[in-house]
Design a protein around this motif. Structure first.
Motif, short mmCIF file in Angstrom:
data_model
loop_
_atom_site.label_atom_id
_atom_site.label_comp_id
_atom_site.label_asym_id
_atom_site.label_seq_id
_atom_site.Cartn_x
_atom_site.Cartn_y
_atom_site.Cartn_z
N ALA A 285 11.05 7.31 2.10
CA ALA A 285 10.04 6.47 2.79
C ALA A 285 9.13 7.34 3.65
O ALA A 285 7.92 7.10 3.73
N ALA A 286 9.69 8.37 4.29
CA ALA A 286 8.88 9.28 5.12
C ALA A 286 7.87 10.03 4.25
O ALA A 286 6.71 10.21 4.63
N GLU A 287 8.33 10.45 3.07
CA GLU A 287 7.46 11.16 2.12
C GLU A 287 6.31 10.24 1.69
O GLU A 287 5.14 10.62 1.67
N PRO B 23 0.81 -1.23 0.00
CA PRO B 23 0.00 0.00 0.00
C PRO B 23 0.84 1.27 0.00
O PRO B 23 0.45 2.28 -0.57
N ARG B 24 2.00 1.21 0.62
CA ARG B 24 2.87 2.40 0.65
C ARG B 24 3.45 2.67 -0.74
O ARG B 24 3.51 3.82 -1.18
N ILE B 25 3.89 1.60 -1.41
CA ILE B 25 4.41 1.79 -2.79
C ILE B 25 3.30 2.31 -3.69
O ILE B 25 3.49 3.22 -4.49
N HIS C 8 7.91 8.46 -7.59
CA HIS C 8 8.39 8.50 -6.20
C HIS C 8 8.67 7.09 -5.69
O HIS C 8 9.61 6.87 -4.92
N ALA C 9 7.83 6.13 -6.09
CA ALA C 9 8.04 4.73 -5.67
C ALA C 9 9.32 4.18 -6.30
O ALA C 9 10.11 3.49 -5.63
N ALA D 141 -0.86 8.08 4.38
CA ALA D 141 -1.80 8.61 5.37
C ALA D 141 -2.91 9.39 4.67
O ALA D 141 -4.10 9.25 5.00
N ASP D 142 -2.54 10.20 3.67
CA ASP D 142 -3.53 10.95 2.89
C ASP D 142 -4.47 9.99 2.15
O ASP D 142 -5.68 10.20 2.08
N ARG D 143 -3.88 8.94 1.61
CA ARG D 143 -4.66 7.94 0.86
C ARG D 143 -5.71 7.29 1.77
O ARG D 143 -6.87 7.13 1.40
N ARG D 144 -5.30 6.95 2.99
CA ARG D 144 -6.22 6.30 3.94
C ARG D 144 -7.40 7.20 4.26
O ARG D 144 -8.55 6.76 4.32
N GLU D 145 -7.12 8.48 4.48
CA GLU D 145 -8.16 9.45 4.83
C GLU D 145 -9.17 9.58 3.68
O GLU D 145 -10.39 9.53 3.89
#
Length: 566
Positions: free
Chosen positions: A311-313, A281-283, A294-295, A319-323
């Protein structure tokens, strides 16, 4: 929930395999269900070796692909490695570009913008290649239907090598080479590779020409294992070998990009499930929220400190995606309730301002809620774009194919696809899609199914039994986590709802049968708090569950991970 007990293999076959392997008959039956029928099959299953991988030159056009890349290197051509913005695409681009750069400097990467260019090979990408002097594009996880785009590139003196795993159309692009094990004229022994897997076969072929062995390519397998998990391809045959060694690589010597993600997690050893739900999900979030490049930057970075910054970016993107995903899911559910969509065989929703990057996740959530073939549409430029998800057993790709008179473009797999259409076609498409599904879907597929591998007694669950089950991993389609059913269970009086909102069911059970030797297990059912009445008051009940380990205060015990009770 429908509980479907898988047919039990023949007793003589179970007995013979159990004796050959010196295992419990339940284990032998589980293996036969997975196509593991002999001692040699079991050796390959439990002890995958890299030499079990097929010769890459068995794939149609592999010789042409290698020759064209070798020609580019010899002539000092600029090579553009092009791939889709999802996990399979970005891992494939990272794999191919980093391997080619180990041989040769004139290599760059290109990920199309999800919003301006959309899925697959784009005219904009080809124009970029022309403007920057690239004469060879290696396309990964896309391109099998890019007939016109490959012709357009050819007019500009740009060749394509295509590495794809999606189903081809009637015509194959006129490229320098088209690698796709799903081609009708390709006799490669395994056709379930993901896009990154096809890319790996190409670097395996290139490496063999340079005297490199498969062991030299192990550092790339962390990318392949991630793509296998994220793209939900079968974890059988060649994919099982690649996933097995890729997970080892992730856990023992991950590339800096993976290390930077894992460092944030406090997890000692990652399973394929962790890869699917934590790394993937992060990638994916990069391409969903910002840009897939970016990935690639994260996955190809060799400096750990720079990777930690990337990775922090990406963590922020996630987090934005989840919201957004939560907000849009709520809006879509509201829309369905207002339209009384529950009476239909499909779920189709549309709102012009929904974020295109998360509609696939929302489609998955709606499928979980209503268990119908589902499409979530949003506005994309002048057109509408949608993500499709299906229910187990129903081919949504074929259903879309039956609606193609209303569609501009579509592609994908049996259970997940994407499409674009003109806004004026939306209502006609929606109606046609409903008619096609209504006419073709088996009604029982509209109730979620739990496929049960075997009925067992609690006495069968021993530490040795679980140790062998653990070796069935990595799990995935074709080799799912074993699910068991046990009848005549009784809660010992400790059953209760747990969690901040009491959403989960916690039980301690024994089995009320004469042969029970006192076996007693705790069980946890996530989001099953509403089933407390089924198990309370010492009423006998049946359960379906997986077995896993529970660690509490330093003590490790086996527990039942409940899927359903009745």
């Amino acid at each position: 929930m429908r509980w479907t007990l898988k047919p039990k293999p023949e007793a003589s076959a179970i007995k013979e395999l159990a004796q050959q392997l010196n295992v419990d008959e339940i284990i032998a039956a589980l293996l036969i269900q997975r196509g593991v029928e002999t001692f040699d099959d079991a050796r390959r299953f439990f002890r995958p070796v890299l030499n079990d991988l097929h010769d890459p030159f068995l794939m149609k056009d592999m010789d042409k692909a290698v020759a064209r890349i070798e020609q580019a290197i010899a002539a000092n051509e600029n090579i553009l490695v092009y791939g889709d913005y999802d996990v399979d695409g970005t891992t494939a681009v990272s794999l191919m570009s980093s391997y080619l750069l180990s041989l040769y400097p004139n290599v760059a990467t290109y990920i199309p913008d999800r919003y301006n260019e959309g899925y697959g090979v784009s005219y904009q990408g080809i124009d970029f290649a022309e403007d920057n002097g690239f004469t060879l594009i290696v396309a990964l996880d896309c391109g099998i239907k890019a007939i016109d785009k490959v012709a357009y590139a050819s007019e500009k003196g740009i060749d394509f090598v295509i590495c794809d795993h999606h189903r081809p159309g009637v015509e194959i692009p006129d490229a320098a080479a088209v690698l796709d094990p799903k081609r009708d004229d390709c006799t490669y022994p395994y056709d379930e590779l993901c896009g990154c897997g096809v890319g790996f076969k190409l670097i395996q072929a290139l490496a063999s020409k340079r005297g490199q062995t498969i062991n030299d390519l192990v550092p790339y397998l962390d990318l392949v294992a991630t793509a296998i998990g994220a793209d939900i391809v079968p974890v059988t045959g060649e994919n099982r070998v690649l996933a097995h060694y890729g997970l080892k690589q992730i856990n023992s010597n991950p590339r800096p990009g993976f290390k930077a993600i894992i460092n944030q997690l406090q997890k000692e050893e990652l399973s394929i499930t962790d890869v699917v739900f934590i790394i993937a999900p992060r990638i994916n979030a990069a391409g969903r929220m910002k840009h897939g490049q970016h990935a690639v930057n994260l996955l190809t970075e060799t400096n750990i400190n720079v990777a930690i910054g990337y990775a922090a970016e990406i963590e922020n993107f996630n987090a934005d995606r989840r919201e957004l995903d939560q907000q849009i899911t709520e809006e879509a559910l509201e829309q369905i309730q207002l339209m009384n969509e529950q009476e239909r065989y499909t779920t189709v929703v549309y709102r012009g301002d929904w974020h295109k990057g998360v509609i696939g996740i929302v489609a998955s959530r709606l499928t979980e809620t209503y268990y119908r073939p589902t499409l979530v549409f949003t506005k994309s430029g002048e057109k509408l774009a949608a993500s499709a998800r299906s229910v187990k057993g129903f081919d949504v790709y074929n259903a879309l194919d039956a609606c193609k008179e209303h569609i501009e473009q579509f592609g994908g797999h049996k259970y997940a696809a994407g499409l674009t259409l003109k806004e004026e076609q939306y209502e006609a498409f929606k109606q046609k899609f409903e008619e096609v599904v209504d006419a073709t879907i088996d009604r029982k597929l509209l109730t979620p199914e739990i496929s049960v591998d075997a009925e067992i007694d609690l006495n069968s669950i021993t530490p040795k039994f679980y140790r062998i089950l653990k070796q069935f991993a990595p799990f995935g389609p074709g080799n799912m986590t074993p699910i068991f059913m046990t009848q005549h269970l009784v809660d010992t009086g400790y059953g209760k709802c747990v969690g901040s909102d009491e959403a989960h069911l916690k039980i301690t059970v024994t089995q009320n049968i004469p042969s029970n030797t006192g076996a007693r297990f705790s069980g946890i059912g996530f989001n099953m708090g509403d089933k407390l009445n089924v198990i309370s008051g010492r009423k006998p009940f049946s359960a379906v569950y997986a077995i896993d380990e529970n660690e509490w205060n330093g003590n490790v015990s086996l527990q039942l991970k409940l899927r359903d009770v009745r």
